[in-house]
Enzyme design. Structure first.
Site, PDB file in Angstrom:
ATOM      1  CG  HIS A   1      44.803  50.250  57.505  1.00  0.00           C
ATOM      2  ND1 HIS A   1      46.065  49.476  57.755  1.00  0.00           N
ATOM      3  CD2 HIS A   1      43.758  49.582  56.808  1.00  0.00           C
ATOM      4  CE1 HIS A   1      45.696  48.297  57.420  1.00  0.00           C
ATOM      5  NE2 HIS A   1      44.407  48.255  56.666  1.00  0.00           N
TER       6      HIS A   1
ATOM      7  CG  ASP B   1      42.576  50.320  64.511  1.00  0.00           C
ATOM      8  OD1 ASP B   1      43.471  50.208  63.629  1.00  0.00           O
ATOM      9  OD2 ASP B   1      42.179  49.099  64.912  1.00  0.00           O
TER      10      ASP B   1
ATOM     11  CB  SER C   1      37.715  25.552  67.303  1.00  0.00           C
ATOM     12  OG  SER C   1      36.940  25.999  66.358  1.00  0.00           O
TER      13      SER C   1
ATOM     14  N   GLY D   1      39.182  35.356  58.136  1.00  0.00           N
ATOM     15  CA  GLY D   1      39.912  35.758  57.300  1.00  0.00           C
ATOM     16  C   GLY D   1      39.067  36.631  56.327  1.00  0.00           C
ATOM     17  CB  ALA D   2      35.512  36.943  55.597  1.00  0.00           C
TER      18      ALA D   2
ATOM     19  CB  SER E   1      36.691  41.378  63.259  1.00  0.00           C
ATOM     20  OG  SER E   1      37.721  41.513  64.134  1.00  0.00           O
TER      21      SER E   1
ATOM     22  CG  ASP F   1      39.195  44.024  64.186  1.00  0.00           C
ATOM     23  OD1 ASP F   1      38.789  45.289  63.736  1.00  0.00           O
ATOM     24  OD2 ASP F   1      40.041  43.581  63.581  1.00  0.00           O
TER      25      ASP F   1
ATOM     26  CE1 TYR G   1      45.821  45.640  59.595  1.00  0.00           C
ATOM     27  CE2 TYR G   1      47.661  46.007  61.289  1.00  0.00           C
ATOM     28  CZ  TYR G   1      46.351  46.014  60.846  1.00  0.00           C
ATOM     29  OH  TYR G   1      45.307  46.580  61.843  1.00  0.00           O
TER      30      TYR G   1
HETATM   31  P1  ADP Z   1      39.875  37.721  60.652  1.00  0.00           P
HETATM   32  O1  ADP Z   1      39.821  38.163  62.030  1.00  0.00           O
HETATM   33  O2  ADP Z   1      39.468  38.932  59.625  1.00  0.00           O
HETATM   34  O3  ADP Z   1      38.412  36.727  60.479  1.00  0.00           O
HETATM   35  P2  ADP Z   1      42.290  36.740  61.119  1.00  0.00           P
HETATM   36  O4  ADP Z   1      43.458  36.303  60.122  1.00  0.00           O
HETATM   37  O5  ADP Z   1      42.548  38.120  62.222  1.00  0.00           O
HETATM   38  O6  ADP Z   1      41.188  37.163  60.232  1.00  0.00           O
HETATM   39  O7  ADP Z   1      41.812  35.538  61.974  1.00  0.00           O
HETATM   40  C1  ADP Z   1      41.554  34.224  61.643  1.00  0.00           C
HETATM   41  C2  ADP Z   1      42.210  33.461  62.467  1.00  0.00           C
HETATM   42  O8  ADP Z   1      41.336  33.294  63.665  1.00  0.00           O
HETATM   43  C3  ADP Z   1      41.929  32.122  61.934  1.00  0.00           C
HETATM   44  O9  ADP Z   1      42.884  31.461  60.854  1.00  0.00           O
HETATM   45  C4  ADP Z   1      41.951  31.021  63.308  1.00  0.00           C
HETATM   46  O10 ADP Z   1      43.484  30.772  63.482  1.00  0.00           O
HETATM   47  C5  ADP Z   1      41.229  32.030  64.170  1.00  0.00           C
HETATM   48  N1  ADP Z   1      39.816  31.493  64.315  1.00  0.00           N
HETATM   49  C6  ADP Z   1      38.754  32.466  64.067  1.00  0.00           C
HETATM   50  N2  ADP Z   1      37.672  31.899  64.281  1.00  0.00           N
HETATM   51  C7  ADP Z   1      37.833  30.475  64.832  1.00  0.00           C
HETATM   52  C8  ADP Z   1      37.259  29.225  65.187  1.00  0.00           C
HETATM   53  N3  ADP Z   1      35.894  29.446  64.961  1.00  0.00           N
HETATM   54  N4  ADP Z   1      37.872  28.309  65.230  1.00  0.00           N
HETATM   55  C9  ADP Z   1      39.151  28.305  65.278  1.00  0.00           C
HETATM   56  N5  ADP Z   1      40.008  29.207  64.956  1.00  0.00           N
HETATM   57  C10 ADP Z   1      39.327  30.263  64.440  1.00  0.00           C
HETATM   58 MG    MG Z   2      41.303  39.458  62.706  1.00  0.00          MG
END
Ligand code: ADP
Ligand code: MG
Length: 389
Positions: free
Chosen positions: A37, A39, A70, A125-126, A129, A175, A227
């Site tokens: 946090h 950046d 995807s 969402g882990a 990024s 990120d 956030y």
């Molecule tokens: P983080 O960037 O920490 O993983 P975010 O909430 O910022 O979490 O982003 C996650 C979102 O990015 C997912 O809910 C989806 O909408 C999108 N996303 C990421 N990778 C993929 C993928 N391989 N296929 C479809 N959507 C994706």
């Molecule tokens: Mg993200």
């Protein structure tokens, strides 16, 4: 090692769209060693790219239509036109590739339609990024195909703008810069004020160490209010202190306390203290890496976790439990990485201690009702985004 991935993504593209892609590009996820946090406060960060990456196969179209698919999506091909792109015009995951095309058009480039297929092994969402990996892969593919030659730090800024203004997530620029600018075997020391950067060698094996990543299996949500609330608190604090951004507060000890006393709310004092001390921790971490003192990084990581937990209030019971269990099991240091509220914890330790640490964390989680079992992997600093074929 990435060629098999590229071939699979290309084959899937052919099966979907009935023609060959013009190329395949990949952009990695990341962990952040320290600098959370900071950046969006014009501060310092120290991310490391992971071998986990988003891979896109892309071919241009001459009718302005965009089709995206995807492997991790709902199976559908989303379809829209370049002309109709406006913030929020495409919902769901397809907002990320749509945002990438939108921001290029906003930046003044003639953007054609495309067919795109995505396959990513960055978990969603882990805190690793996956969103920036996806967006940077699309932007790099377009930059390359259209011959735009946009320099990577600027491409990162465009990716951030797409995530801020198109998707609506108020994220900073770490990120995207990590995904585009990291180098193999190094951490990226980035000054987010002017985007100046330096690769800091990170040879964990030579130091007899590993970085263990613990996925707490608690999904964070960036776009949510928590956030944004913190970001706004930082901006208010900077205003009240009469500085452009909290990055400009360089005080420590009693001097910092005197400054904090000028803020009217306890929460603003805590937010500010986190950002100010976190920037100092990044600088300290860089000094330690430069001096080859990797073991000494441990306490800096752990202090960063305490600051996230107690001052910035972005930790959660699962992250705290993983950090505490790792330290009790002999880790040199541990902290939650990424935007917060779950996601992943990184643990600095000797390889021999990894089995004990993972067992201790798994046992601590198993003892709690309703907690997902944690997942583990070790992080090796991987290259930034690139064309695979
Ligand atoms: P983080 O960037 O920490 O993983 P975010 O909430 O910022 O979490 O982003 C996650 C979102 O990015 C997912 O809910 C989806 O909408 C999108 N996303 C990421 N990778 C993929 C993928 N391989 N296929 C479809 N959507 C994706
Ligand atoms: Mg993200």
């Amino acid at each position: 090692m990435n060629e098999p991935h590229a071939a699979v993504v290309a084959e899937e593209f052919v099966a979907l769209y009935g023609r060959e892609p013009e190329g395949v590009w990949q952009a990695p996820g990341r962990i952040n060693l320290i600098g959370e946090h900071t950046d969006y406060n014009d501060g310092f960060v120290l991310p490391v790219a992971l071998p986990h990456a988003a891979r896109v196969a892309v071919a241009r179209r001459d009718d302005g239509v965009v089709r995206v698919h995807s492997s991790q999506g709902d199976g559908d091909v989303a379809e829209f036109t370049v002309d109709s792109l406006a913030p929020g015009s495409v919902a769901g995951w397809a907002a990320y590739p749509a945002g990438a095309l939108w921001v290029l058009r906003e930046d003044g480039h003639a953007v054609p339609g495309i067919d795109l297929h995505l396959d990513s092994d960055v978990p969603f969402g882990a805190g690793l990024s996956s969103s920036a990996a996806l967006q940077c892969a699309v932007l790099l593919a377009c930059d390359d195909l259209l011959g735009l030659g946009i320099e990577r730090p600027r491409l990162a800024r465009l990716a951030q703008r797409a995530e801020n203004d198109y998707v609506g997530a108020p994220v900073g620029v770490m990120d995207q810069t990590a995904s585009l600018c990291c180098a193999e075997g190094a951490a990226l020391f980035l000054d987010t004020r002017d985007m100046s950067q330096r690769q800091v060698p990170l040879d964990l094996a030579a130091a007899g160490l590993v970085l263990l990543v613990v996925d707490t299996r608690v999904e964070h949500g960036h776009a949510d209010g928590a956030y944004r609330h913190r970001r706004e608190g930082c901006e208010r604090s900077a205003d009240l202190l009469g500085v452009k951004a909290l990055r400009d507060v360089e005080a420590a000890g009693p001097e910092l306390n005197a400054l904090l006393a000028r803020l009217p709310e306890p929460e603003l004092r805590r937010l500010t203290r986190h950002v100010v001390t976190e920037n100092e921790r990044v600088l300290e971490a860089v000094r330690l890496l430069d001096d080859g003192r990797l073991r000494a990084l441990g306490p800096v990581l752990t202090a960063g976790h305490a600051s996230q937990r107690d001052d910035f209030a972005i930790s959660c019971p699962q992250s705290d439990t993983a950090v505490d269990a790792a330290l009790v099991a002999g880790a040199l240091g541990a902290r939650q990485t990424g935007g917060g509220f779950g996601g992943c914890v990184i643990v600095l330790t000797e390889p021999a201690r990894v089995p004990g640490i993972t067992a201790a964390i798994a046992a601590a989680y198993a003892a709690r009702d309703g907690w997902n079992a944690p997942a583990f992997f070790t992080a090796t600093p991987a290259p930034g985004a690139r064309r695979l074929r």
